[in-house]
Each structure stands twice: as C-alpha cells, then as structure tokens.
Design a protein around this motif. Structure first.
Motif, mmCIF file in Angstrom:
data_model
loop_
_atom_site.group_PDB
_atom_site.id
_atom_site.type_symbol
_atom_site.label_atom_id
_atom_site.label_comp_id
_atom_site.label_asym_id
_atom_site.label_seq_id
_atom_site.Cartn_x
_atom_site.Cartn_y
_atom_site.Cartn_z
ATOM 1 N N VAL A 131 18.977 38.125 36.105
ATOM 2 C CA VAL A 131 19.760 38.948 35.098
ATOM 3 C C VAL A 131 20.749 39.893 36.026
ATOM 4 C CG1 VAL A 131 19.465 40.792 33.289
ATOM 5 C CG2 VAL A 131 17.739 38.793 33.338
ATOM 6 N N LEU A 132 20.152 40.491 37.101
ATOM 7 C CA LEU A 132 21.129 41.161 37.728
ATOM 8 C C LEU A 132 22.213 40.371 38.306
ATOM 9 C CD1 LEU A 132 18.592 43.599 39.931
ATOM 10 C CD2 LEU A 132 20.320 44.210 38.391
ATOM 11 N N ALA A 133 21.987 39.266 38.881
ATOM 12 C CA ALA A 133 22.966 38.482 39.201
ATOM 13 C C ALA A 133 24.022 38.195 38.254
ATOM 14 C CB ALA A 133 22.663 37.089 39.948
ATOM 15 N N LEU A 134 23.404 37.876 36.742
ATOM 16 C CA LEU A 134 24.709 37.702 35.858
ATOM 17 C C LEU A 134 25.301 39.025 35.502
ATOM 18 C CD1 LEU A 134 22.446 35.576 33.519
ATOM 19 C CD2 LEU A 134 24.517 34.851 34.930
ATOM 20 N N MET A 135 24.432 40.201 35.610
ATOM 21 C CA MET A 135 25.216 41.302 35.486
ATOM 22 C C MET A 135 26.262 41.732 36.433
ATOM 23 S SD MET A 135 22.389 43.980 34.226
ATOM 24 C CE MET A 135 21.571 44.130 32.810
ATOM 25 N N SER A 136 26.281 41.037 37.532
ATOM 26 C CA SER A 136 27.364 41.390 38.491
ATOM 27 C C SER A 136 28.592 40.629 38.516
ATOM 28 C CB SER A 136 26.778 41.481 40.034
ATOM 29 O OG SER A 136 25.851 40.387 40.201
ATOM 30 N N LEU A 137 28.466 39.498 37.453
ATOM 31 C CA LEU A 137 29.625 38.603 37.317
ATOM 32 C C LEU A 137 30.612 39.472 36.672
ATOM 33 C CD1 LEU A 137 28.203 35.331 35.966
ATOM 34 C CD2 LEU A 137 29.491 35.624 38.110
ATOM 35 N N PRO A 138 30.673 40.016 35.854
ATOM 36 C CA PRO A 138 31.632 41.115 35.315
ATOM 37 C C PRO A 138 32.312 41.697 36.066
ATOM 38 C CG PRO A 138 29.820 41.253 33.770
ATOM 39 C CD PRO A 138 29.346 40.680 34.963
ATOM 40 N N LEU A 139 31.405 42.485 37.118
ATOM 41 C CA LEU A 139 32.078 43.310 38.325
ATOM 42 C C LEU A 139 33.158 42.331 39.117
ATOM 43 C CD1 LEU A 139 29.178 44.981 39.525
ATOM 44 C CD2 LEU A 139 30.958 45.849 38.346
ATOM 45 N N TYR A 140 33.099 40.850 39.030
ATOM 46 C CA TYR A 140 33.935 40.146 39.747
ATOM 47 C C TYR A 140 35.240 40.158 38.968
ATOM 48 C CZ TYR A 140 36.479 35.799 40.977
ATOM 49 O OH TYR A 140 37.778 35.045 41.320
ATOM 50 N N PHE A 141 35.211 39.892 37.589
ATOM 51 C CA PHE A 141 36.580 40.011 36.827
ATOM 52 C C PHE A 141 37.126 41.502 36.982
ATOM 53 C CE2 PHE A 141 33.827 36.566 35.141
ATOM 54 C CZ PHE A 141 35.074 35.526 35.355
ATOM 55 N N LEU A 142 36.618 42.598 37.053
ATOM 56 C CA LEU A 142 36.959 43.701 37.013
ATOM 57 C C LEU A 142 37.647 43.945 38.640
ATOM 58 C CD1 LEU A 142 37.141 46.415 35.769
ATOM 59 C CD2 LEU A 142 35.106 47.278 36.932
ATOM 60 N N TRP A 143 37.076 43.271 39.687
ATOM 61 C CA TRP A 143 37.635 43.324 40.792
ATOM 62 C C TRP A 143 38.957 42.711 40.933
ATOM 63 C CZ3 TRP A 143 39.149 40.253 44.939
ATOM 64 C CH2 TRP A 143 39.053 40.909 46.098
ATOM 65 N N LYS A 144 38.997 41.502 40.229
ATOM 66 C CA LYS A 144 40.348 40.642 40.206
ATOM 67 C C LYS A 144 41.482 41.441 39.512
ATOM 68 C CE LYS A 144 40.848 36.768 41.537
ATOM 69 N NZ LYS A 144 41.274 36.629 42.838
ATOM 70 N N LYS A 145 41.053 42.331 38.446
ATOM 71 C CA LYS A 145 41.913 43.018 37.700
ATOM 72 C C LYS A 145 42.476 44.018 38.502
ATOM 73 C CE LYS A 145 43.341 44.644 33.456
ATOM 74 N NZ LYS A 145 44.843 43.882 33.484
ATOM 75 N N VAL A 146 41.383 44.885 39.118
ATOM 76 C CA VAL A 146 42.055 45.854 40.097
ATOM 77 C C VAL A 146 42.811 45.325 41.179
ATOM 78 C CG1 VAL A 146 40.814 47.606 41.693
ATOM 79 C CG2 VAL A 146 39.969 47.431 39.523
ATOM 80 N N ILE A 147 42.711 44.563 41.942
ATOM 81 C CA ILE A 147 43.504 43.919 42.792
ATOM 82 C C ILE A 147 44.953 43.653 42.359
ATOM 83 C CG2 ILE A 147 43.800 41.988 44.373
ATOM 84 C CD1 ILE A 147 41.590 43.907 45.353
ATOM 85 N N SER A 148 44.810 43.095 41.258
ATOM 86 C CA SER A 148 46.221 42.417 40.593
ATOM 87 C C SER A 148 47.063 43.985 40.403
ATOM 88 C CB SER A 148 46.108 41.841 39.516
ATOM 89 O OG SER A 148 45.521 42.382 38.213
ATOM 90 N N VAL A 149 46.389 45.027 39.937
ATOM 91 C CA VAL A 149 46.871 46.136 39.672
ATOM 92 C C VAL A 149 47.443 46.798 40.914
ATOM 93 C CG1 VAL A 149 46.794 48.489 38.642
ATOM 94 C CG2 VAL A 149 45.892 46.515 37.492
ATOM 95 N N SER A 150 46.729 46.886 41.840
ATOM 96 C CA SER A 150 46.699 47.503 43.096
ATOM 97 C C SER A 150 47.838 47.078 44.231
ATOM 98 C CB SER A 150 45.648 47.780 43.930
ATOM 99 O OG SER A 150 44.497 48.187 43.217
ATOM 100 N N SER A 151 47.940 45.860 43.847
ATOM 101 C CA SER A 151 48.999 45.083 45.003
ATOM 102 C C SER A 151 50.240 44.537 44.277
ATOM 103 C CB SER A 151 48.195 44.178 45.889
ATOM 104 O OG SER A 151 47.742 43.302 44.767
#
Lengths: 278, 290
Positions: free
Chosen positions: B270-290
């Motif tokens: 369950v915890l591993a599944l919960m960290s999946l949305p963090l991956y998409f958030l990370w991608k989003k942040v990177i696209s805004v930051s660079s």
C-alpha cells in the motif's frame, strides 16, 4: 522618518535571526554540556548552564567499554565503505546519463530513482529482511554497505550528473584522437575534471550513511552495530543514563557539525533532487 | 562523426554496475513484498505458510490502526506544508536581507538539518522530560502549563512535530536562499521605483519568481514527511497508543514487533502504491522548474 523605519527594520531582522540562531543551536549546546556533567548536575533544578565542574567521566565510561570502540569503528567503516561504493557505481552511471541524454534504459532508470527516493525505507526493509535471513546475509557489513549504496543512489546520481555534463566533450574527443580507450578517457580525462563534484558528493553521502538507522538496525546484528543503532539501544535500557547517552550523541553529531560548515554550498544540488542547480 | 558515435555508445555499459545492484536490492524486494503480501507468513508462528489471497489487505482496511496511521501521516504532511514551509520562507527572506553575519547565521542554521536524526531525537527526549526536563522548567518559569510531552496523546504529536520542524525548516531556508540568490534584481528594482511596499514586492515579485524553487521544496517536504521514521522511533515508537504511529511506523511495528511478516508486506505494498503519485508530482515539478 525614513531613517527610523530602516533602523526598526534592522532591529527586526537581527532579532529574528538571533532567536533562530538560539533555537537551532541550544539543543546542541545542551547535549554537549550534559555530556560533561556529573550525574547530580544532569537533572539539577534550576538547570546548570555553565556553573558546573566539567568531568570526562561519561566519555571514559563509553570508551572503557570495548563494544563502544568497535561501534565507532563500525560506523566509520560503514560510512567510508558506502561513500566509496556509491562514488564508484554512481560516477559511472552519472557519466552514462550525462553523455547519453536519450538512451533506452534512461526512462526506466529515472523512474526507479524517483521511486527509490520517494518510498519509505520500511517498504523495502521488510522483504529485504526476509531475503537476507533466508540467504544468511544478516549482520554482514559488506551487505549493509551495498544496500545503503542503493538506497542513496538517487542522491549520488542527481548530485554527480551535472558535474559530468559540464565537462566539455571536446576534451574527450581529443583523448580519442590520441588513441585512448573509452575507459582510459573516463579514468584519465573525465574523472580528474569531475573531482570537485565527486568530493562534494562523497562528503554528502558520508553524512547520509553516518546518520542511517533503519538498514543497520534491521539487517545488522551485534557485530555490525553503528552509532545510531547503539544510541537507539539506550532508550530501551531499564535505567536512562543520560550522561553517557549525551556523550554518545555528541560523538555522533560533532563530526557532522564540523563538516557542514565546509559543504553547505554544495548541499543545494544534493538536497533538491538535482532539480535545482547552484 | 564515427568517433562521436563511439563516445556516446560506449558509456551505456557504464550504467551496468548500478543496474546490477538495483535489481537485487530494489526490484527483487518489491516483487518479494508483493509475493509475501498474499500469504500468511509470520515469524511468531512458523506454521506452514498458506496462500490467503487479498485477506491481508482486507484486514488492513478493517483495521482502525491503519486509518489512524493514514491520519497521523497526513497530519505530519500538513505540518510540513502549512507550518514548516511558510516559516522557512520567512526566515530565508529575513536572512537574505541581512548583510552582516549572513554566512555565520546560515551555517549555524544549517547544522540541525544534517545531524543524525536518532541523536537529535534523543537529545530532545532529554529536554522533553516531564519532571526534570529543561523545556518544562522554562514553561514553569513562564507560569505556563507543563505537558507530559511524550506521555500525552496531543502533546506527543506536537513533540514529534517540533523535532521534525527543528530539522526540516533549515532545509526550506537553504533552498529558498539559493533561489533568492539566483533571482534577477531588475524586477525588484522596477517594483521599488513604482513605489511598491515591501509586502507588495514579496507578494507580486519575489514569490512568483520563486515559484519553481518553492515547488521543489513542496515536493521534497511531502516526500520526507511521508518517510518520517527515525525521530518517531526514538521519541515515542508511535505511542502513546497510536497517537504518533505513521504508516511507516505501523509497517515497522507489524513486521518487527508483532512479527507478522505478510501483514507488514501488505502495508508495504500500500505504501509503495502511495508513492506512485509522488512520481507524477516529481515529473510535474521538474517540468515547471527547468
């Protein structure tokens, strides 16, 4: 009027900073001073800030125990081993990533690194414990070092890649013209140029490993105890002996406090997922 | 051109050692966790191990401890996002405006961030002692209430939050300062000439320009508060009761206190599944930051 306003602003700025400074340093001061106190002074009320006669008893007590010396050596070995392995594995991978912006495995690699960074350690520790106990790999320092290297891999790679990417490719081409192999180019041209980045990453990785708790506490045993594991053991002891506890904590935090001052500028890259550059 | 082709092909092999370690230490345990989660393995009862399907997940869903852990984890995340980040930004701005002693202030502020969490938690535990601790002594002098910091349900939550903030706010400060240092001066000067007040300048110039940096901070604070473990382990072990038991702590206690390996593996999934949305958030942040 303008002058008074400016003065007030300055007073505000410096009082905020002084309060912040006090808050961030007091707990450290208190731990270190407790480590030099006799038992009667530890819980004296009102607290004794400076008016106590310092004693080395707590440190003597720690170091007279051969286990403690072993633990301190373990921690140093664990830290250096993990930093070294991380740099070896990480600089190779970071170089590959920096020079091949579009290689096939890159997307998968990137996903894995992000998930590794985002997932709580327990998620992997539970199955790793099962795996290691089946394979009789519990309590082996090299195993702990390898595992922590993987756990720290996202930091290693995100910190190192920008340094490799900044090396002009022309230098490598010149090496090629001179008939050097890819490996020779990496060893003789790329690595020396990336050295400032590598040393910063090595220090940062040492800090991370020095602080690591979950991996050595679950996958280690008596023989591989590190300082954080030893410190955590104090609280389950029947009587809380705060003097030696404070001394052990001081010995864990003083090396870091000293290193921090040297590496603070480089930390931004390492701490920000590599998303921000200095 | 052939030589350039060679230079970009050969180093692919250089990522091989990393793969060789990632597979047994990351991918295999994830799969093994998934595998264990559908059995009833328990170190406490070494009976023959049976396949139980999704029973472990079902009992999680029925378990009130699980919901309490989700709530506690979310509360620590909320502290990170709504308390630590604003305080950190404020302190960074103050520090940025101080010319004298700035680097001294900066280094001493950063030390807490890098200290061993286990040792940090232990020293705070010492200061939180209810009878003879220094914090309650100060509260007593100020004639304020002196809570039983680690023994009271509400106080324990705040104790953990205080210690986490002590270590994490410096991180927010450091990254914000880096962002402020890299910021162009022209927009600030233009706003000043237009007669904008300090508050207006912060609101309409500084904060919008800092947005990429702030997103990175937000992402990392969400991730790290999700992973919060060491401090809780030393201060409370998730107690009193389940007052500070986060999902990580619940997973740990299930596996290593109650020795219920398969139940713990299910929580891990369950915890591993919960960290999946963090991956998409990370991608989003990177696209805004660079």
């Amino acid at each position: 009027m303008m002058y008074i306003k400016k003065r007030l602003a300055r007073i505000f700025v410096y009082s905020v900073l002084t309060i912040t400074l006090f808050t961030s340093l007091f707990p450290i001061f208190w731990t270190i001073s407790t480590s030099f106190k006799k038992r009667v002074d530890t819980f004296a009320l009102p607290p004794k800030f400076f008016n106590f006669s310092p004693t080395m008893d707590n440190y003597k007590k720690l170091f007279s125990d051969p286990t403690f010396v072993k633990v301190y050596l373990n921690t140093i070995l664990f830290t250096l081993g993990a930093a070294f392995l991380s740099i070896c594995i990480g600089s190779l991978a970071a170089y590959a990533l920096a020079r091949n912006p579009r290689f096939r495995g890159k997307a998968t690699f990137e996903i894995l690194l992000i998930l590794l960074r985002a997932m709580p350690g327990v998620v992997l520790i539970v199955p790793l414990y099962d795996l290691c106990s089946k394979l009789h790999l519990l309590g082996e320092l090299p195993v702990l070092i390898t595992i922590i290297t993987v756990f720290n891999l996202p930091f290693t790679i995100w910190m190192l890649t920008p340094f490799f990417a900044a090396i002009p490719i022309e230098l490598e081409e010149a090496g090629m013209v001179d008939g050097l192999s890819t490996w020779q180019i990496f060893r003789q041209i790329v690595m020396p140029l990336a050295l400032p980045g590598i040393s910063a990453a090595a220090i940062f990785l040492s800090l991370l490993t020095w602080n690591e708790f979950l991996v050595p506490v679950i996958l280690g045993d008596q023989s591989t105890q590190t300082l954080p594991v030893l410190i955590s053991g104090f609280i389950s002891a029947r009587t809380l002996d705060w003097g030696p506890m404070a001394a052990a904590s001081s010995l864990a935090i003083i090396p870091i406090a000293v290193l921090t001052v040297f590496v603070q500028r480089k930390l931004v890259v390492g701490l920000s997922l590599g998303a921000l550059k200095e | 051109m052939a030589s350039v082709g060679k230079s970009s092909r050969a180093p692919l092999a250089f990522s091989l050692p990393a793969w060789i370690l990632i597979i047994p230490i990351f991918i295999v345990p994830l799969c093994l966790g998934l595998y264990l989660s559908v059995f009833d393995k328990s170190l406490g009862f070494p009976q023959p191990i049976n396949f139980v399907g999704l029973a472990n997940f079902q009992s999680d869903v029925k378990n009130s401890n699980f919901y309490s852990a989700v709530k506690v984890t979310a509360q620590f995340m909320a502290i990170a996002v709504f308390i630590q980040i604003p305080i950190g930004i404020f302190l960074a701005m103050v520090l940025h405006s101080a010319s004298k002693f700035a680097s001294m202030f900066r280094s001493s502020l950063l030390i807490p961030m890098l200290l061993t969490p286990v040792a940090v938690a232990l020293m705070w535990r010492f200061m939180f002692s209810s009878e003879l601790g220094i914090i309650n002594w100060v509260l007593d002098k100020l004639t304020l209430a002196q809570p039983d910091w680690l023994g009271n349900v509400n106080a324990a939550f705040f104790a953990v939050a205080i210690v986490d903030s002590w270590q994490s706010i410096p991180f927010v400060v450091l990254i914000t300062l880096a962002g402020l240092a890299a910021m162009p001066v022209a927009p600030q000067e233009a706003a000043m000439i237009d007669g904008a007040s300090t508050i207006q300048r912060i609101r309409y110039v500084t904060l919008p320009l800092l947005k990429p940096v702030l997103l990175v901070i937000l992402l990392i604070r969400i991730i790290d508060s999700f992973k919060l473990f060491d401090i809780i382990f030393i201060l409370t072990r998730g107690g009193p009761g389940t007052a500070t038991q986060t999902l990580s702590m619940l997973d740990y206690n299930t596996a290593f206190t109650f020795l219920a390996t398969s139940r713990a593996a299910a929580i891990g999934v369950v915890l591993a599944l919960m960290s999946l949305p963090l991956y998409f958030l990370w991608k989003k942040v990177i696209s805004v930051s660079s």
